[in-house]
Write a protein that holds these residues in place. Structure first.
Motif, PDB file in Angstrom:
ATOM      1  N   GLU A 255      -7.269  -2.356  -1.205  1.00 54.26           N
ATOM      2  CA  GLU A 255      -7.500  -1.556   0.083  1.00 54.26           C
ATOM      3  C   GLU A 255      -6.945  -2.125   1.243  1.00 54.26           C
ATOM      4  O   GLU A 255      -6.601  -1.365   1.999  1.00 54.26           O
ATOM      5  N   ARG A 256      -7.026  -3.350   1.524  1.00 56.76           N
ATOM      6  CA  ARG A 256      -6.561  -4.078   2.653  1.00 56.76           C
ATOM      7  C   ARG A 256      -5.163  -4.466   2.792  1.00 56.76           C
ATOM      8  O   ARG A 256      -4.711  -5.005   3.679  1.00 56.76           O
ATOM      9  N   GLY A 257      -4.556  -4.359   1.619  1.00 52.43           N
ATOM     10  CA  GLY A 257      -2.941  -4.512   1.456  1.00 52.43           C
ATOM     11  C   GLY A 257      -2.865  -5.882   1.498  1.00 52.43           C
ATOM     12  O   GLY A 257      -1.650  -6.436   1.938  1.00 52.43           O
ATOM     13  N   ASP A 433      -2.315   0.089  -1.338  1.00 53.09           N
ATOM     14  CA  ASP A 433      -1.685   1.345  -0.917  1.00 53.09           C
ATOM     15  C   ASP A 433      -2.751   2.287  -0.211  1.00 53.09           C
ATOM     16  O   ASP A 433      -2.350   3.502  -0.092  1.00 53.09           O
ATOM     17  N   THR A 434      -4.000   1.984  -0.093  1.00 51.16           N
ATOM     18  CA  THR A 434      -4.888   2.853   0.637  1.00 51.16           C
ATOM     19  C   THR A 434      -5.388   2.008   1.844  1.00 51.16           C
ATOM     20  O   THR A 434      -5.423   0.993   2.154  1.00 51.16           O
ATOM     21  N   THR A 435      -5.887   2.567   2.950  1.00 49.79           N
ATOM     22  CA  THR A 435      -6.573   2.257   4.053  1.00 49.79           C
ATOM     23  C   THR A 435      -7.833   1.638   3.896  1.00 49.79           C
ATOM     24  O   THR A 435      -8.808   1.901   2.878  1.00 49.79           O
ATOM     25  N   PRO A 436      -8.481   0.783   4.568  1.00 48.35           N
ATOM     26  CA  PRO A 436      -9.518   0.060   4.378  1.00 48.35           C
ATOM     27  C   PRO A 436     -10.874   1.046   4.454  1.00 48.35           C
ATOM     28  O   PRO A 436     -10.771   2.030   5.051  1.00 48.35           O
ATOM     29  N   ASN A 437     -11.685   0.596   3.478  1.00 45.20           N
ATOM     30  CA  ASN A 437     -13.017   1.542   3.251  1.00 45.20           C
ATOM     31  C   ASN A 437     -12.627   2.993   3.075  1.00 45.20           C
ATOM     32  O   ASN A 437     -13.212   3.728   3.903  1.00 45.20           O
ATOM     33  N   THR A 438     -11.837   3.178   2.150  1.00 45.50           N
ATOM     34  CA  THR A 438     -11.416   4.417   1.926  1.00 45.50           C
ATOM     35  C   THR A 438     -11.639   4.899   0.366  1.00 45.50           C
ATOM     36  O   THR A 438     -11.536   3.809  -0.552  1.00 45.50           O
ATOM     37  N   ILE A 439     -11.771   6.242  -0.227  1.00 39.92           N
ATOM     38  CA  ILE A 439     -11.791   6.462  -1.351  1.00 39.92           C
ATOM     39  C   ILE A 439     -10.777   7.703  -1.323  1.00 39.92           C
ATOM     40  O   ILE A 439     -10.671   8.410  -0.487  1.00 39.92           O
TER      41      ILE A 439
END
Length: 513
Positions: A255-257, A433-439
């Motif tokens: 999430e955090r890269g 490859d996603t932004t923090p705290n997302t689904i």
């Protein structure tokens, strides 16, 4: 004659309204109940995604990420319908959970697999290192305080191509009762007993202590203790915490890269906790008669691509209707289970987990059948879990291609001298490859979620607050406006024709006169 025509119109309109009501709302017993759960933050990213998915099917599944230990307490205190935990009921922490839970008979059901990853924040000349490699012994020495600097000889031996800095290691551990702590300490007890037992002695726990959900924290080592998976991941990810490392489910680092260390497996290769590497390792898992996991075969799996610190979470499900459970809730819970064991596992990889392999799918359906009111489990042939379809286990469906490296083979964002590596393969492993705290929902939309959780840990428990997730409307469902227009048309059919017929009849009578 006029009255007969009016009657016919009203009958037709009533029939249409009945038909419309059957289209707009077909309530079922499972759709009318709410099922509450609590527990693991290790599993929470996946659980939140899946409950958002089934909300579109009319199922309401609430879940509060409060840690595995609190989740088990909530279950035996009858505050929730189910719990999620990385470890079974035990006597850890001085409470006889097994005795407490006996009042609510239960079964252990595999829910999600993943790798306990080692997220780190390490820079060389300002560039983030992304290809750290650690052997089991070096890993254990770091997390037991035997190795305290990044340029220690044991870390250098695992990373001959890196010019490691003379920088203190900031070890970050969980402060709450955690299934992640239990899984990691079980791995160390099995694979590095010398380091683990020495650490136990230092912590005043004796020279042969068991795996624990309460990570030992001798004051002399200055470990940083943080609550929940988000807490440790956020601490390591802070830009000012250069040199920090923690243990956490891979999805939180993704999430955090942030990168995670490659861990040396029994084949001598350094493996990343990719979906396929975890699934391959878990083919070595076996079950005790009570459904609990035995991971020795996972740790010792000789497959060249296996990630050794792999495990899975349990959903603790009721096998009776003892309060607060019911058969109606059992039907809803079983539908949720059937979804996440099959179709839901297709999203495991993008969320940083691994789909359950066949042996654990079968175990899940066996446990599901014990739930009162449970719907029949789907057949394996109709289950769309990617480990049962296609060529996932052979690597054909794994998007993360950098699974393993042999000793001495590295890919980094830094050169051996510490200067930035700008080659295309410098991305290393473990990037998110996603932004923090997302689904990501089933339509591909990014949804902001709160994975921080709340509540207390250990035996100090107040109450479980199950928080529903808000779900965006399904794009391809029939818009509500269409139903409203149809309803208005039917109302018009009921109201207008009788008045029109009466008006015509009155005009005709007037003309006759």
């Amino acid at each position: 004659m006029t009255k007969m025509r009016v009657g016919k119109f009203r009958i037709l309109a009533a029939t249409g309204l009945i038909g419309l009501s059957s289209i707009v709302s077909v309530p079922t017993a499972s759709a009318a109940v709410t099922v509450d759960g609590a527990g693991s933050t290790w599993s929470q990213i996946a659980v939140d995604q899946w409950r958002a998915d089934v909300a579109r099917q009319g199922l309401t599944i609430n879940y509060q990420g409060v840690g595995s230990t609190s989740g088990r307490v909530y279950y035996y205190q009858s505050q929730v319908d189910f719990a999620v935990s990385e470890i079974p009921f035990n006597n850890d922490g001085g409470v006889n959970e097994i005795s407490e839970a006996a009042r609510r008979p239960y079964a252990y059901l595999p829910i999600v697999a993943g790798g306990t990853a080692f997220m780190y924040n390490l820079k060389i000349n300002g560039s983030q290192v992304r290809n750290l490699q650690l052997s089991p012994a070096t890993l254990a020495k770091i997390f037991t305080g035997a190795v305290r600097s990044w340029n220690d000889a044991s870390i250098k031996a695992d990373n001959p191509s890196l010019a490691l800095p003379n920088l203190p290691i900031k070890v970050v551990i969980r402060s709450d009762g955690s299934g992640t702590s239990a899984q990691f300490t079980a791995y160390m007890k099995s694979q590095t007993p010398t380091e683990w037992n020495t650490f136990c002695g230092l912590a005043g726990l004796g020279s042969n202590c068991v795996a624990t959900s309460l990570y030992p924290n001798p004051g002399s080592l200055n470990f940083a203790a943080q609550q929940y998976s988000d807490g440790v991941a956020n601490f390591v990810g802070a830009p000012y915490n250069d040199g920090a490392i923690t243990y956490v489910e891979y999805g939180y680092a993704k999430e955090r890269g942030f990168p995670v260390a490659s861990i040396k497996n029994k084949a001598g290769n350094y493996a990343q906790p990719t979906a396929r590497s975890v699934a391959l390792a878990l083919t070595g898992a076996t079950l005790n008669p009570d459904g609990t996991q035995v991971l020795t075969g996972v740790y010792n799996n000789s497959n060249a691509d296996a990630y050794p610190v792999s495990s899975y979470s349990y959903m603790i499900v009721p096998t009776t209707t003892a309060a607060p459970f019911s058969e109606e809730k059992g039907e809803a819970l079983s539908k949720f289970i059937a979804y996440f064991v099959c179709a839901g596992q297709q999203k495991a990889e993008q969320l940083g987990y691994s789909p359950l392999p066949k042996n654990l799918v079968q175990a899940a359906f066996t446990a599901m059948a014990k739930i009162p009111g449970a719907a029949p489990a789907p057949s394996l042939s109709s289950c769309s879990n990617p480990t049962l379809t296609g060529d996932f286990m052979s690597g054909g469906e794994d998007d993360e291609t950098t699974d393993t490296t042999t000793p001495g083979e590295t890919t980094s964002s830094t050169n051996p001298d510490g200067t930035p590596n700008t080659t295309p393969d410098g991305s290393g492993g473990g990037n998110g490859d996603t932004t923090p705290n997302t689904i990501i929902d089933s339509e591909g939309n990014v949804i902001e979620i709160d994975t921080s959780g709340s509540g207390s840990s250990g035996g100090q428990v107040s109450s479980a607050i199950a928080a529903p997730i808000e779900v965006p409307p399904r794009e391809h469902s029939t818009p509500v406006i269409i139903y409203m227009l149809v309803l208005l048309c039917l109302i018009a059919i009921v109201v207008l024709p009788p008045r029109l017929i009466e008006r015509l009849a009155a005009n005709k009578a007037a003309n006759v006169k």
